[in-house]
Design an enzyme around this catalytic site. Structure first.
Site, PDB file in Angstrom:
ATOM      1  N   SER A  72     -27.993 -16.424 -25.920  1.00 41.27           N
ATOM      2  CA  SER A  72     -28.374 -17.412 -26.923  1.00 41.27           C
ATOM      3  C   SER A  72     -28.755 -18.703 -26.228  1.00 41.27           C
ATOM      4  CB  SER A  72     -27.200 -17.687 -27.865  1.00 41.27           C
ATOM      5  OG  SER A  72     -27.456 -18.814 -28.681  1.00 41.27           O
ATOM      6  N   TYR A  92     -18.030 -19.491 -28.428  1.00 39.36           N
ATOM      7  CA  TYR A  92     -19.331 -18.816 -28.538  1.00 39.36           C
ATOM      8  C   TYR A  92     -20.223 -19.174 -27.348  1.00 39.36           C
ATOM      9  CZ  TYR A  92     -23.878 -17.497 -30.481  1.00 39.36           C
ATOM     10  OH  TYR A  92     -25.110 -16.944 -30.679  1.00 39.36           O
TER      11      TYR A  92
END
Length: 167
Positions: free
Chosen positions: A54, A67
């Site tokens: 990401s 995350y």
């Protein structure tokens, strides 16, 4: 391998258990998948491994300590594998999406710059995996450019800019 999951974790609510769960979901599942397919790819001297990380892995962002750490680990793993597998016939690709409109992002209560329709993201990914040769696949490109520029800044500039952008 593995787009993963995100659970917001504000710093005041830091939890090693949450970090462990997200690392397991976002990093170890990809590692287990690679371990399962790599020997056969090496034996036939062909294959393609696409690791989905990401743009959040480029630098620390609010509520993303767990995350972002997992996505940063995936980026580092992909870079290392690319170097290690060069010349083996196995291509390693890194997919770094930004915000894509899905049921998961529908729950977000923060700004999502350059939110991309899922169909456009899927088309970009398919095209890059099928026809492209680049190591890193990013989309939307505008957000990727901003995130890449931010990670080049010294921390005294990085932190105020990220804070201003994320509220």
């Amino acid at each position: 391998l593995n787009a993963g999951t995100h659970r917001p974790m504000p710093g005041r609510d830091f939890s090693a258990a949450t970090l462990r769960q997200l690392l397991e979901a976002n990093v170890m599942t990809a590692a287990n998948g690679i371990e399962a397919v790599l020997p056969a790819m090496l034996a036939r001297r062909s294959g393609q491994i696409a690791i989905v990380a990401s743009l959040a892995g480029y630098g620390g962002l609010p509520t993303a300590a767990a995350y972002g750490a997992g996505k940063a680990a995936l980026i580092n793993m992909a870079e290392a594998l690319r170097l290690d597998l060069e010349g083996s016939g196995v291509a390693v690709r890194l997919v770094n999406p930004g915000f894509v409109k899905t049921p998961l992002t529908d729950r977000n209560r923060f700004p999502m710059p350059f939110l991309m329709p899922v169909e456009a993201a899927a088309a970009r990914l398919w095209q890059a995996l099928e026809y492209g040769r680049q190591f890193e696949i990013v989309f939307p490109w505008q957000f990727a450019l901003i995130m890449k520029a931010l990670r080049l800044l010294p921390y005294p500039a990085y932190f105020p800019l990220v804070r201003r952008a994320t509220g």
